[in-house]
Design a protein around this motif. Structure first.
Motif, PDB file in Angstrom:
ATOM      1  N   UNK A   1       2.451  -6.470  -8.197  1.00  0.00           N
ATOM      2  CA  UNK A   1       1.856  -7.394  -7.234  1.00  0.00           C
ATOM      3  C   UNK A   1       2.322  -7.037  -5.823  1.00  0.00           C
TER       4      UNK A   1
ATOM      5  N   UNK B   1       0.559  -3.877  -4.715  1.00  0.00           N
ATOM      6  CA  UNK B   1      -0.810  -4.197  -4.319  1.00  0.00           C
ATOM      7  C   UNK B   1      -0.812  -4.846  -2.937  1.00  0.00           C
ATOM      8  N   UNK B   2       0.140  -5.749  -2.708  1.00  0.00           N
ATOM      9  CA  UNK B   2       0.206  -6.434  -1.419  1.00  0.00           C
ATOM     10  C   UNK B   2       0.403  -5.428  -0.283  1.00  0.00           C
ATOM     11  N   UNK B   3       1.270  -4.469  -0.518  1.00  0.00           N
ATOM     12  CA  UNK B   3       1.521  -3.448   0.488  1.00  0.00           C
ATOM     13  C   UNK B   3       0.268  -2.598   0.684  1.00  0.00           C
TER      14      UNK B   3
ATOM     15  N   UNK C   1      -2.341  -3.924   2.891  1.00  0.00           N
ATOM     16  CA  UNK C   1      -2.064  -4.015   4.320  1.00  0.00           C
ATOM     17  C   UNK C   1      -1.282  -5.242   4.739  1.00  0.00           C
ATOM     18  N   UNK C   2      -0.528  -5.856   3.809  1.00  0.00           N
ATOM     19  CA  UNK C   2       0.342  -6.948   4.237  1.00  0.00           C
ATOM     20  C   UNK C   2       1.589  -6.363   4.899  1.00  0.00           C
ATOM     21  N   UNK C   3       2.043  -7.023   5.962  1.00  0.00           N
ATOM     22  CA  UNK C   3       3.303  -6.619   6.572  1.00  0.00           C
ATOM     23  C   UNK C   3       4.447  -7.162   5.707  1.00  0.00           C
ATOM     24  N   UNK C   4       5.664  -6.707   5.979  1.00  0.00           N
ATOM     25  CA  UNK C   4       6.813  -7.174   5.204  1.00  0.00           C
ATOM     26  C   UNK C   4       6.918  -8.692   5.203  1.00  0.00           C
TER      27      UNK C   4
ATOM     28  N   UNK D   1       4.466 -10.874   5.730  1.00  0.00           N
ATOM     29  CA  UNK D   1       3.379 -11.485   4.962  1.00  0.00           C
ATOM     30  C   UNK D   1       3.633 -11.376   3.468  1.00  0.00           C
TER      31      UNK D   1
ATOM     32  N   UNK E   1       3.684 -14.749   1.534  1.00  0.00           N
ATOM     33  CA  UNK E   1       2.503 -14.971   0.701  1.00  0.00           C
ATOM     34  C   UNK E   1       2.719 -14.619  -0.756  1.00  0.00           C
ATOM     35  N   UNK E   2       3.657 -13.727  -1.036  1.00  0.00           N
ATOM     36  CA  UNK E   2       3.812 -13.269  -2.423  1.00  0.00           C
ATOM     37  C   UNK E   2       5.211 -13.546  -2.974  1.00  0.00           C
TER      38      UNK E   2
ATOM     39  N   UNK F   1       6.570 -17.563  -2.878  1.00  0.00           N
ATOM     40  CA  UNK F   1       5.875 -18.411  -3.863  1.00  0.00           C
ATOM     41  C   UNK F   1       6.205 -18.033  -5.302  1.00  0.00           C
ATOM     42  N   UNK F   2       6.338 -16.737  -5.566  1.00  0.00           N
ATOM     43  CA  UNK F   2       6.612 -16.327  -6.940  1.00  0.00           C
ATOM     44  C   UNK F   2       8.065 -16.610  -7.333  1.00  0.00           C
TER      45      UNK F   2
ATOM     46  N   UNK G   1      -0.454  -0.816   8.431  1.00  0.00           N
ATOM     47  CA  UNK G   1      -1.126  -2.034   7.954  1.00  0.00           C
ATOM     48  C   UNK G   1      -2.609  -2.026   8.347  1.00  0.00           C
TER      49      UNK G   1
ATOM     50  N   UNK H   1      -4.446   0.384   6.137  1.00  0.00           N
ATOM     51  CA  UNK H   1      -4.618  -0.094   4.760  1.00  0.00           C
ATOM     52  C   UNK H   1      -5.648  -1.199   4.643  1.00  0.00           C
ATOM     53  N   UNK H   2      -5.732  -2.050   5.680  1.00  0.00           N
ATOM     54  CA  UNK H   2      -6.714  -3.140   5.602  1.00  0.00           C
ATOM     55  C   UNK H   2      -8.138  -2.602   5.645  1.00  0.00           C
TER      56      UNK H   2
ATOM     57  N   UNK I   1      -4.726  -0.528  -7.728  1.00  0.00           N
ATOM     58  CA  UNK I   1      -3.615   0.167  -8.364  1.00  0.00           C
ATOM     59  C   UNK I   1      -3.765   0.094  -9.872  1.00  0.00           C
TER      60      UNK I   1
ATOM     61  N   UNK J   1      -2.088  -5.492 -10.557  1.00  0.00           N
ATOM     62  CA  UNK J   1      -1.294  -6.157  -9.522  1.00  0.00           C
ATOM     63  C   UNK J   1      -1.962  -7.368  -8.897  1.00  0.00           C
ATOM     64  N   UNK J   2      -2.649  -8.180  -9.705  1.00  0.00           N
ATOM     65  CA  UNK J   2      -3.156  -9.441  -9.165  1.00  0.00           C
ATOM     66  C   UNK J   2      -1.959 -10.341  -8.855  1.00  0.00           C
ATOM     67  N   UNK J   3      -2.138 -11.253  -7.881  1.00  0.00           N
ATOM     68  CA  UNK J   3      -1.059 -12.172  -7.544  1.00  0.00           C
ATOM     69  C   UNK J   3      -1.073 -13.326  -8.540  1.00  0.00           C
TER      70      UNK J   3
ATOM     71  N   UNK K   1       0.331 -16.160  -8.781  1.00  0.00           N
ATOM     72  CA  UNK K   1       0.352 -17.562  -8.357  1.00  0.00           C
ATOM     73  C   UNK K   1      -0.950 -17.987  -7.691  1.00  0.00           C
TER      74      UNK K   1
ATOM     75  N   UNK L   1      -6.337 -11.770   5.542  1.00  0.00           N
ATOM     76  CA  UNK L   1      -5.423 -11.028   6.419  1.00  0.00           C
ATOM     77  C   UNK L   1      -6.132 -10.627   7.712  1.00  0.00           C
TER      78      UNK L   1
END
Ligand SMILES: Nc1ncnc2c1ncn2[C@@H]1O[C@H](COP(=O)(O)OP(=O)(O)OP(=O)(O)O)[C@@H](O)[C@H]1O
Ligand SMILES: [Mg+2]
Lengths: 247, 319
Positions: A153, A156-158, A161-164, A166, A170-171, A174-175, B71, B74-75, B81, B85-87, B89, B102
């Protein structure tokens, strides 16, 4: 199918855990002047004269100490757990885990006794002791929770394009929240007990009737302090359970 | 669209990727194929800078990616992947909405987009929007992963063995679905796989890698019929031509002709199985039917010369 899942979602939102109110309610009943003496008199454990300061004052003092220490513990412990779980900080993390483990092995009384010469009598040394003890479960659970965050997860977040920051907000947090919250509950409940010791240093709180009872060989007085602090611990635990994410 | 120039990744004294020169054309699906450990994932992750190269350059529309913030880069690139890698929560809709959020796109618009994408990957929005990843099957989760990568409508999509964790049946279905999506959306896709069949089936071009270096870059036909080295020949295997047929419909080869007296097959049957039926029935031609109606005849010689013709047949079909 759709109708079914809708019903589930609705009932999940509506059902409020009324059971949570049980312990706070019992605590309030016991705090009504005269209730505890009337309950304990038949046991012939000792005489209970009207309390001065009143029991609700002692309970509030106690609650205040615990709440303040928990607040400080959160303010210190969560950033600490976050800081040592960033990538490339394995050494720091191990150091933190060792220190926290060490904190757990030092007896409560020793910390309080050591704090008195530095801070004098009163609530300050007690608060320090509560913070040191409270940090243990919060930091170690915080670290455990953050380390357990699903690596894929995060990857995937990285990759999206999430910053450190975020990723953290966001991840990761919460987890890690359920595990962290369990640590906060443990910390708070322990500290309700630990705070009774503070009465010996003049911190006031529910330790006062216990210490007075011990010195006067009045078991009933000891019971009053013990019952009230137990109810306070259970109440706080119940209230904190409300914050846990529900299914 | 994307150009790798002398790309290199070195760990200590060993090269994970070495002097890689490749160009990924706009709107094409390129498979990065090769044995385990040959550097496919490393190459893919150097494109969106999840791994920083130790040498060479990656150009995106002629622009060196090193000049962009990672960033931001990547956006603008969809990424799937291997582990999905689903979130855990967040529900399906929130997962899919990640990149639009984002990018600060309006919530109303994103909501519509999410439903559109769930439809596209074959999940009914009403049913799946609010499910948590834990309530999904492996195949459904993969679909959500693909939808999430497409959410911000990126022109480029990087996929690392996106169908790896599936059983063969589910994989076939999702591959078909994805091929349709790709044809429709015309994304530039780079897909890592070590599955030759997948590469032959889905890819416009294949970059076959070996020990960090490029072994051959070309169309599936190039690799099968004009292998550049023994490694390419061996890696594809003796039955490469059969494998390629397995990814094509019998109906795509059929020509109008008199089908009387011939064994009959459905147009949706894959060409390899059709060949098997020819062998079994001792016939060098088959009648092909679609929805019960005859559409033509498939001959042995059609399959033999498939290489050159398939592409023209497919082009005719799509136009
Ligand atoms: N962080 C690292 N440190 C050292 N070596 C690495 C590192 N990451 C990858 N490698 C090496 O680089 C080579 C290429 O790895 P890569 O993950 O790109 O392979 P791959 O082609 O994706 O393989 P697979 O099909 O098994 O996923 C491997 O030999 C691997 O051992
Ligand atoms: Mg890989």
């Amino acid at each position: 199918m759709t109708a079914g899942s809708l019903t589930v979602a609705r009932s999940g939102r509506q059902r409020w855990p009324w059971g949570v109110l049980l312990w706070p309610l019992l605590l309030l009943i016991c705090l009504i002047p005269g209730v505890l003496p009337r309950l304990l008199t038949p046991l012939h454990l000792g005489e209970l004269t009207p309390f001065d300061p009143p029991l609700w004052r002692l309970t509030l003092t106690h609650l205040g100490l615990v709440a303040l220490s928990t607040g400080i513990v959160l303010a210190l412990g969560v950033p600490l757990a976050v800081a040592v779980t960033r990538p490339k900080r394995e050494a720091l993390r191990q150091l933190a885990e060792t220190l926290v483990g060490l904190g757990q092995t030092v007896p409560t009384f020793a910390i309080l006794a050591l704090a008195v010469p530095a801070l004098g009598f009163g609530w300050q040394p007690t608060l320090l002791g509560l913070i040191v003890y409270g940090l243990v479960p919060v930091v170690s659970n915080g670290i455990a929770g953050l380390m357990a965050v699903d690596a894929s997860a995060l990857d995937a977040a990285r990759g999206m394009g999430m910053t450190g920051r975020q990723r953290l907000v966001r991840v990761e947090l919460p987890l890690a929240l359920p595990v962290l919250l369990a640590g906060v509950r443990t910390s708070t409940v322990y500290n309700v007990g630990t705070a009774t010791v503070g009465a010996a240093l003049g911190a006031g709180g529910l330790g006062e009737p216990i210490i007075n009872g011990l010195s006067q060989q009045n078991t009933a007085l000891v019971l009053v302090g013990a019952v009230l602090s137990a109810l306070l611990a259970l109440s706080l635990d119940a209230v904190l359970s409300l914050f846990a994410p529900r299914e | 669209m994307i150009e790798l120039q002398g790309l290199e990744k070195r760990y200590g004294n060993s090269f994970a990727v070495r002097d890689l020169n490749l160009e990924f054309a706009e709107g094409e699906l390129t498979a990065l194929l090769g044995p385990s450990g040959c550097g496919k994932t490393t190459t893919l992750r150097m494109i969106n800078r999840l791994i920083e190269p130790t040498g060479g350059r990656v150009l995106l529309r002629g622009q060196d990616t090193q000049t962009l913030k990672p960033e931001t880069l990547r956006r603008g690139i969809g990424y799937v992947i291997q582990q999905i890698g689903l979130f855990p929560h967040l529900n399906v809709a929130q997962n899919v909405a990640t990149v639009p959020d984002l990018l600060g796109r309006p919530a109303r618009e994103t909501e519509r987009r999410v439903d559109e994408l769930l439809d596209l990957v074959g999940l009914s929005p009403a049913e799946y929007r609010h499910k948590k990843p834990a309530e999904l099957s492996g195949g459904q989760a993969q679909r959500v992963g693909v939808a999430r990568a497409l959410a911000a409508d990126p022109p480029v999509l990087l996929m690392d063995e996106p169908f790896g964790a599936l059983d063969p049946l589910a994989r076939d279905k999702l591959q078909d679905a994805f091929r349709d999506i790709q044809r429709r959306l015309k994304k530039t896709v780079i897909m890592v796989t070590h599955d030759i069949d997948e590469a032959l089936r889905l890819a416009d071009r294949i970059a076959l890698m070996n020990a960090g270096e490029l072994a051959q870059f070309g169309t599936p036909d190039d690799l099968i019929h004009r292998p550049a080295s023994d490694f390419v020949r061996q890696f594809l295997g003796e039955d490469a031509a059969l494998r390629q047929l397995a990814g094509r419909r019998a109906g795509d080869f059929a020509h109008p002709s008199d089908p009387s007296g011939l064994p009959t097959v459905e147009a949706d049957l894959n060409a390899r199985s059709a060949l098997g039926i020819m062998l079994r029935e001792g016939s060098d031609a088959l009648a092909v039917t679609e929805a019960g109606r005859p559409i033509g005849v498939l001959r042995w010689s059609d399959l033999q010369t498939s290489a050159a013709q398939i592409e023209t047949v497919m082009r005719d079909k799509t136009t």
